[in-house]
Design a protein around this motif. Sequence first.
Motif, PDB file in Angstrom:
ATOM      1  N   SER A 173     -23.108  69.759  37.383  1.00 46.02           N
ATOM      2  CA  SER A 173     -23.235  70.707  37.949  1.00 46.02           C
ATOM      3  C   SER A 173     -22.239  69.959  38.939  1.00 46.02           C
ATOM      4  CB  SER A 173     -23.869  71.791  37.717  1.00 46.02           C
ATOM      5  OG  SER A 173     -25.196  71.419  38.572  1.00 46.02           O
ATOM      6  N   GLU A 174     -22.273  70.905  40.498  1.00 50.04           N
ATOM      7  CA  GLU A 174     -22.146  71.240  41.386  1.00 50.04           C
ATOM      8  C   GLU A 174     -23.425  70.841  42.692  1.00 50.04           C
ATOM      9  OE1 GLU A 174     -20.486  70.149  44.937  1.00 50.04           O
ATOM     10  OE2 GLU A 174     -19.086  70.140  43.076  1.00 50.04           O
ATOM     11  N   LEU A 202     -26.328  66.066  45.477  1.00 47.48           N
ATOM     12  CA  LEU A 202     -27.574  64.913  45.993  1.00 47.48           C
ATOM     13  C   LEU A 202     -27.003  63.898  46.066  1.00 47.48           C
ATOM     14  CD1 LEU A 202     -30.527  66.342  43.391  1.00 47.48           C
ATOM     15  CD2 LEU A 202     -29.979  67.293  45.813  1.00 47.48           C
ATOM     16  N   HIS A 203     -25.437  63.787  45.963  1.00 47.93           N
ATOM     17  CA  HIS A 203     -25.128  61.990  46.440  1.00 47.93           C
ATOM     18  C   HIS A 203     -24.727  62.264  47.790  1.00 47.93           C
ATOM     19  CE1 HIS A 203     -22.409  59.221  45.394  1.00 47.93           C
ATOM     20  NE2 HIS A 203     -21.117  59.243  45.694  1.00 47.93           N
ATOM     21  N   LYS A 204     -25.900  60.966  48.130  1.00 43.44           N
ATOM     22  CA  LYS A 204     -25.386  60.725  49.836  1.00 43.44           C
ATOM     23  C   LYS A 204     -25.483  58.896  49.262  1.00 43.44           C
ATOM     24  CE  LYS A 204     -26.392  64.826  50.993  1.00 43.44           C
ATOM     25  NZ  LYS A 204     -25.587  64.728  52.311  1.00 43.44           N
ATOM     26  N   PRO A 205     -24.727  58.585  49.381  1.00 42.22           N
ATOM     27  CA  PRO A 205     -24.168  56.889  49.259  1.00 42.22           C
ATOM     28  C   PRO A 205     -24.920  56.262  50.404  1.00 42.22           C
ATOM     29  CG  PRO A 205     -21.838  58.135  48.235  1.00 42.22           C
ATOM     30  CD  PRO A 205     -22.979  58.774  48.883  1.00 42.22           C
ATOM     31  N   GLU A 206     -24.990  57.066  52.153  1.00 48.69           N
ATOM     32  CA  GLU A 206     -25.087  56.795  52.488  1.00 48.69           C
ATOM     33  C   GLU A 206     -27.088  56.368  52.575  1.00 48.69           C
ATOM     34  OE1 GLU A 206     -25.018  61.207  53.604  1.00 48.69           O
ATOM     35  OE2 GLU A 206     -23.625  59.397  52.571  1.00 48.69           O
ATOM     36  N   GLY A 259     -23.293  60.805  36.893  1.00 51.49           N
ATOM     37  CA  GLY A 259     -22.443  61.536  35.651  1.00 51.49           C
ATOM     38  C   GLY A 259     -23.132  61.199  34.456  1.00 51.49           C
ATOM     39  N   ARG A 260     -22.470  60.974  33.311  1.00 50.66           N
ATOM     40  CA  ARG A 260     -22.833  60.512  32.167  1.00 50.66           C
ATOM     41  C   ARG A 260     -22.236  59.859  32.320  1.00 50.66           C
ATOM     42  NH1 ARG A 260     -22.645  63.878  27.407  1.00 50.66           N
ATOM     43  NH2 ARG A 260     -22.377  62.434  25.674  1.00 50.66           N
ATOM     44  N   ALA A 261     -23.475  58.880  31.241  1.00 50.17           N
ATOM     45  CA  ALA A 261     -23.707  57.318  30.804  1.00 50.17           C
ATOM     46  C   ALA A 261     -22.664  57.604  29.572  1.00 50.17           C
ATOM     47  CB  ALA A 261     -24.808  56.849  30.661  1.00 50.17           C
ATOM     48  N   ASP A 262     -21.174  56.493  29.490  1.00 49.76           N
ATOM     49  CA  ASP A 262     -20.745  56.655  27.723  1.00 49.76           C
ATOM     50  C   ASP A 262     -21.778  55.688  27.278  1.00 49.76           C
ATOM     51  OD1 ASP A 262     -18.500  57.287  28.881  1.00 49.76           O
ATOM     52  OD2 ASP A 262     -17.740  55.947  30.265  1.00 49.76           O
ATOM     53  N   ASN A 263     -22.393  54.773  27.418  1.00 47.47           N
ATOM     54  CA  ASN A 263     -23.480  54.138  26.657  1.00 47.47           C
ATOM     55  C   ASN A 263     -24.801  53.837  27.582  1.00 47.47           C
ATOM     56  OD1 ASN A 263     -24.914  52.129  25.481  1.00 47.47           O
ATOM     57  ND2 ASN A 263     -23.031  51.545  23.761  1.00 47.47           N
ATOM     58  N   ALA A 264     -25.903  54.850  27.020  1.00 46.89           N
ATOM     59  CA  ALA A 264     -27.140  54.686  27.350  1.00 46.89           C
ATOM     60  C   ALA A 264     -27.250  53.413  27.708  1.00 46.89           C
ATOM     61  CB  ALA A 264     -27.679  55.607  27.204  1.00 46.89           C
ATOM     62  N   LEU A 265     -27.747  52.719  26.623  1.00 55.46           N
ATOM     63  CA  LEU A 265     -29.136  51.284  26.515  1.00 55.46           C
ATOM     64  C   LEU A 265     -27.907  50.149  26.775  1.00 55.46           C
ATOM     65  CD1 LEU A 265     -29.109  50.793  22.285  1.00 55.46           C
ATOM     66  CD2 LEU A 265     -31.121  52.263  24.576  1.00 55.46           C
ATOM     67  N   ASP A 266     -26.255  49.701  27.372  1.00 55.79           N
ATOM     68  CA  ASP A 266     -25.260  48.969  27.856  1.00 55.79           C
ATOM     69  C   ASP A 266     -25.728  49.398  29.420  1.00 55.79           C
ATOM     70  OD1 ASP A 266     -23.487  47.021  27.889  1.00 55.79           O
ATOM     71  OD2 ASP A 266     -22.020  48.823  29.148  1.00 55.79           O
ATOM     72  N   THR A 267     -25.326  50.574  29.635  1.00 53.96           N
ATOM     73  CA  THR A 267     -26.181  50.888  30.974  1.00 53.96           C
ATOM     74  C   THR A 267     -27.333  51.101  31.459  1.00 53.96           C
ATOM     75  OG1 THR A 267     -24.445  52.479  31.275  1.00 53.96           O
ATOM     76  CG2 THR A 267     -25.633  52.925  32.847  1.00 53.96           C
ATOM     77  N   LEU A 268     -28.204  50.895  30.395  1.00 54.92           N
ATOM     78  CA  LEU A 268     -29.825  50.755  31.535  1.00 54.92           C
ATOM     79  C   LEU A 268     -29.968  49.097  31.345  1.00 54.92           C
ATOM     80  CD1 LEU A 268     -31.707  53.422  28.792  1.00 54.92           C
ATOM     81  CD2 LEU A 268     -32.355  52.513  30.792  1.00 54.92           C
ATOM     82  N   SER A 269     -28.934  48.308  30.567  1.00 49.84           N
ATOM     83  CA  SER A 269     -29.374  47.337  30.631  1.00 49.84           C
ATOM     84  C   SER A 269     -29.051  46.619  31.767  1.00 49.84           C
ATOM     85  CB  SER A 269     -28.665  47.046  29.243  1.00 49.84           C
ATOM     86  OG  SER A 269     -27.289  46.493  29.093  1.00 49.84           O
ATOM     87  N   ARG A 270     -28.429  47.218  33.005  1.00 49.61           N
ATOM     88  CA  ARG A 270     -27.765  46.790  33.765  1.00 49.61           C
ATOM     89  C   ARG A 270     -28.456  46.296  34.698  1.00 49.61           C
ATOM     90  NH1 ARG A 270     -22.476  45.576  32.302  1.00 49.61           N
ATOM     91  NH2 ARG A 270     -21.554  46.120  30.594  1.00 49.61           N
ATOM     92  N   TYR A 271     -29.512  47.525  34.978  1.00 49.18           N
ATOM     93  CA  TYR A 271     -30.229  47.669  35.602  1.00 49.18           C
ATOM     94  C   TYR A 271     -31.471  46.919  35.706  1.00 49.18           C
ATOM     95  CZ  TYR A 271     -27.127  51.502  37.610  1.00 49.18           C
ATOM     96  OH  TYR A 271     -26.076  51.904  37.969  1.00 49.18           O
ATOM     97  N   ARG A 272     -32.480  46.854  37.290  1.00 53.14           N
ATOM     98  CA  ARG A 272     -33.887  46.276  37.161  1.00 53.14           C
ATOM     99  C   ARG A 272     -35.064  47.112  36.856  1.00 53.14           C
ATOM    100  NH1 ARG A 272     -34.232  42.173  41.076  1.00 53.14           N
ATOM    101  NH2 ARG A 272     -32.956  41.194  40.626  1.00 53.14           N
ATOM    102  N   LEU A 273     -34.858  48.291  36.668  1.00 48.87           N
ATOM    103  CA  LEU A 273     -35.988  49.659  36.641  1.00 48.87           C
ATOM    104  C   LEU A 273     -35.197  50.265  36.046  1.00 48.87           C
ATOM    105  CD1 LEU A 273     -38.459  48.801  38.916  1.00 48.87           C
ATOM    106  CD2 LEU A 273     -38.996  47.686  37.086  1.00 48.87           C
ATOM    107  N   ASN A 274     -35.762  51.440  35.581  1.00 49.01           N
ATOM    108  CA  ASN A 274     -35.638  52.610  34.584  1.00 49.01           C
ATOM    109  C   ASN A 274     -36.842  53.481  35.381  1.00 49.01           C
ATOM    110  OD1 ASN A 274     -34.945  54.936  32.790  1.00 49.01           O
ATOM    111  ND2 ASN A 274     -35.993  54.870  32.215  1.00 49.01           N
TER     112      ASN A 274
END
Length: 406
Positions: free
Chosen positions: A237-238, A243-247, A254-269
């Motif tokens: 939601s808004e 909480l989005h603070k790129p700086e 937002g939504r991950a279309d494929n959770a496993l593929d998304t997780l596989s790109r990161y070093r830690l969860n």
Amino acid sequence: MRSLLIGKTWPEPASTAAGRRTLDILRVLHMLGDVHVASPAQPTEFSLTVEALGMTGHQIAVNDDAFDDWLANLAPDIVVFDRYVMEEQFGWRVHTVCPTALRVLDTSDLHCLREAREAAVLHGQPLNIFNDTALRELAAMVRCDLTLMVSPAEVQILVEQFGIAEHLLHHTPFMLTPLPDAAALRPYNERRHLMMIGNFLHNPNWDATRWLREHWPQWRHLFPQGTEVHVYGGYASEKVYQLHKPELGFHIKGRADNALDTLSRYRLNLAYLRFGAGIKGKIADAWLAGTPNIASAIAAEGMHGDLPWGSVISNEPEVFFRTAAQLYNDESAWQFAVEQGRKIAEQCHDSLAESVALSGRLAELHDDLAVHRQENIWGRILQQQQYRATEFMSRWITEKNRSPKG
């Protein structure tokens, strides 16, 4: 054997841990024969199409006597209620129309425990699991012939603190095997950044996002310059996007279309949950993706049996972030955590073993139902007329809906 699962919602296995849990149960029921799925909720674009699994879906309504005729024609041998509110709404109808059907409750998690923990954390209240939700939830359990519990910790609470008979409970965790080929997983040096994932309609995930946003600026110096936190989850939601603070290196994705593929790109969860119950889909998905979990005690609860986690489990912010930094910066520590996660998934979440155990238990109870019910004295008591408040409320609403005045 014909089974019917009555869902609070249509399962969304790609969106929620509860949806994945429901899919596990449907697959076990499919081992026993014909499977039907019904829900009073409207499907969403992310809902599972049960017909693709060789099952049949049905739209039903609450407080509607037409359900009784439909149920009589279907004549299921097993009826599974997805959470206690579905048992409250439809359990008495199943009891009346199909008295010999095995009635099973899947709690998803212990709601009274989750609500008590949330009240304790957010409002400073003493932990009180003996709350009003517990009265409803436990009543639904003993009215049923069997209750499926996803967490062994919650089985222990039900037996030791609420006095629920063990023969009315069956521990069924997530079913994760076979695991993806370890050689196909992205290695340490091809991964960057930290992530968190979780449906934002679930309060523990929203709370965890706020907590992470609050503490990240203090501890980001422990990580290489440019390291970011990326937060994924459906139904943002808004207030979430605020909480989005790129700086600050903090991104709401937002939504991950494929959770496993998304997780596989990161070093830690990152899984810092301050309250919650059951076991956590985000943890299981990370294991499948070969991504180590940095976890609080609530996040790890019920997930790993007696096996080592692979890193320190802590509720202390400093320990939590220093543990994350150690794994982020040390490839050997990271690899050890990956391998340990796979061991936990293989030994504590074995699909074949759990499927055989559950299907066997259901078949056994179905064949010996009269004896089983004779021993369930509290269930027999609650089927007496003076204790059937939810049934009579539903009957009253049904009659009210028939009135021309509405």
